[in-house]
Design an enzyme around this catalytic site. Structure first.
Site, mmCIF file in Angstrom:
data_model
loop_
_atom_site.group_PDB
_atom_site.id
_atom_site.type_symbol
_atom_site.label_atom_id
_atom_site.label_comp_id
_atom_site.label_asym_id
_atom_site.label_seq_id
_atom_site.Cartn_x
_atom_site.Cartn_y
_atom_site.Cartn_z
ATOM 1 N N GLU A 100 -2.952 -4.716 -3.040
ATOM 2 C CA GLU A 100 -3.468 -5.662 -4.046
ATOM 3 C C GLU A 100 -3.456 -5.045 -5.434
ATOM 4 O O GLU A 100 -3.079 -5.674 -6.419
ATOM 5 C CB GLU A 100 -4.909 -6.070 -3.717
ATOM 6 C CG GLU A 100 -5.076 -6.808 -2.407
ATOM 7 C CD GLU A 100 -5.429 -5.891 -1.255
ATOM 8 O OE1 GLU A 100 -4.780 -4.817 -1.116
ATOM 9 O OE2 GLU A 100 -6.322 -6.239 -0.478
ATOM 10 N N CYS A 154 -10.641 -2.918 -4.482
ATOM 11 C CA CYS A 154 -9.763 -4.029 -4.873
ATOM 12 C C CYS A 154 -10.572 -5.229 -5.351
ATOM 13 O O CYS A 154 -10.162 -5.932 -6.274
ATOM 14 C CB CYS A 154 -8.848 -4.422 -3.716
ATOM 15 S SG CYS A 154 -7.541 -3.209 -3.442
ATOM 16 N N ASN A 172 0.845 -1.186 0.000
ATOM 17 C CA ASN A 172 0.000 0.000 0.000
ATOM 18 C C ASN A 172 0.886 1.243 0.000
ATOM 19 O O ASN A 172 1.945 1.282 0.632
ATOM 20 C CB ASN A 172 -1.023 0.008 1.145
ATOM 21 C CG ASN A 172 -0.433 -0.141 2.523
ATOM 22 O OD1 ASN A 172 0.616 -0.760 2.707
ATOM 23 N ND2 ASN A 172 -1.104 0.400 3.524
ATOM 24 N N GLU A 222 0.518 5.276 0.514
ATOM 25 C CA GLU A 222 -0.396 6.333 0.971
ATOM 26 C C GLU A 222 0.076 7.702 0.492
ATOM 27 O O GLU A 222 1.162 7.836 -0.086
ATOM 28 C CB GLU A 222 -0.507 6.274 2.499
ATOM 29 C CG GLU A 222 -1.102 4.934 2.933
ATOM 30 C CD GLU A 222 -1.381 4.831 4.413
ATOM 31 O OE1 GLU A 222 -0.876 5.662 5.196
ATOM 32 O OE2 GLU A 222 -2.122 3.894 4.778
ATOM 33 N N CYS A 228 -10.679 -4.387 0.304
ATOM 34 C CA CYS A 228 -11.676 -3.322 0.171
ATOM 35 C C CYS A 228 -12.484 -3.495 -1.111
ATOM 36 O O CYS A 228 -12.119 -4.274 -2.004
ATOM 37 C CB CYS A 228 -10.984 -1.952 0.198
ATOM 38 S SG CYS A 228 -10.255 -1.469 -1.374
HETATM 39 N N1 THU Z 1 -5.234 -1.428 2.474
HETATM 40 C C1 THU Z 1 -4.650 -2.286 1.587
HETATM 41 O O1 THU Z 1 -3.577 -2.028 1.056
HETATM 42 N N2 THU Z 1 -5.298 -3.444 1.316
HETATM 43 C C2 THU Z 1 -6.415 -3.883 1.947
HETATM 44 O O2 THU Z 1 -6.905 -4.971 1.652
HETATM 45 C C3 THU Z 1 -7.055 -3.040 2.967
HETATM 46 C C4 THU Z 1 -6.533 -1.651 3.075
HETATM 47 C C5 THU Z 1 -4.506 -0.205 2.841
HETATM 48 C C6 THU Z 1 -5.064 1.098 2.358
HETATM 49 C C7 THU Z 1 -4.519 2.067 3.404
HETATM 50 O O3 THU Z 1 -3.203 2.427 3.051
HETATM 51 C C8 THU Z 1 -4.456 1.256 4.672
HETATM 52 O O4 THU Z 1 -4.467 -0.115 4.253
HETATM 53 C C9 THU Z 1 -5.588 1.490 5.645
HETATM 54 O O5 THU Z 1 -6.821 1.419 5.019
#
Ligand code: THU
Length: 146
Positions: free
Chosen positions: A64, A98, A51, A53, A95
Site C-alpha cells: 500500500e 499503512c 511489498n 522485504e 497494518c
Molecule cells: N504486508 C503488506 O504489504 N500489506 C498489508 O496490508 C499487510 C502486510 C506485507 C508486509 C510483509 O512483507 C508481509 O506482508 C507480511 O507481513
C-alpha cells in the site's frame, strides 16, 4: 470546481486487476506473503505497489505504501481509490503504519480490500484509523507559545 478533477466513475474492476497483476511482482522471500496494491488518482492514472522485504526485516515496506509513495513521487496528490490484494481467503486489514499513511495521503480515497479469490470489502481511511493523528494536530501545536 473540485468535483471536476475527480474521476467520476472510478473503474474499481480495472484498479483491482492492477493490484492482482502487481502482486506477481511482490518481493517477499521471507514471509512468502505476497501483497499487491494499486492506487487510482484523480487524473485517472494507476500506480502499482508490492511489498518489498529485506533481510533486515524491519526495512520491509508494504504494498500500500509503495503504491501511495509512487503516486506522490509522480506528483499526484488526489487519491481516488486504493486497492490491496492479500494472499488470504478472507479480506485482510492493512497494518497500522499503512493506515496512518493512508489517512494523510489518501483521506478521500475508497479503500478496496481484496482476498486472493476476489472477495471484496470497501472501507475508508477514517474507518480504518478512527481518531488518527494527522496534520491538523501539528497545526494546533504550532499555534501554542513555546
Ligand atoms: N504486508 C503488506 O504489504 N500489506 C498489508 O496490508 C499487510 C502486510 C506485507 C508486509 C510483509 O512483507 C508481509 O506482508 C507480511 O507481513
Amino acid at each position: 470546481m473540485l468535483s471536476e478533477v475527480y474521476v467520476d466513475q472510478p473503474d474499481y474492476a480495472a484498479l483491482a486487476a492492477a493490484a492482482y497483476e502487481a502482486r506477481e511482482r511482490a518481493y517477499a522471500p521471507y514471509s512468502r506473503f505476497r501483497v499487491g496494491a494499486a492506487v487510482l488518482t484523480a487524473s485517472g492514472r494507476i500506480f502499482p505497489g508490492v511489498n518489498i522485504e529485506n533481510a533486515a526485516y524491519p526495512m520491509t515496506i508494504c504494498a500500500e505504501r509503495v503504491a501511495l509513495f509512487s503516486a506522490y513521487a509522480a506528483g499526484e496528490r488526489e487519491i481516488v481509490a486504493l486497492a490491496v490484494v492479500t494472499p488470504t481467503d478472507e479480506v485482510a486489514s492493512p497494518c497500522g503504519a499503512c493506515r496512518q499513511v493512508m489517512l494523510e495521503l489518501a483521506p478521500r480515497a475508497v479503500v478496496l480490500l481484496l482476498s486472493q479469490h476476489g472477495q471484496q470489502q470497501r472501507i475508508t481511511p477514517q474507518e480504518l484509523l478512527p481518531h488518527g493523528f494527522g496534520p491538523l494536530q501539528l497545526e494546533g501545536a504550532r499555534e501554542q507559545p513555546e
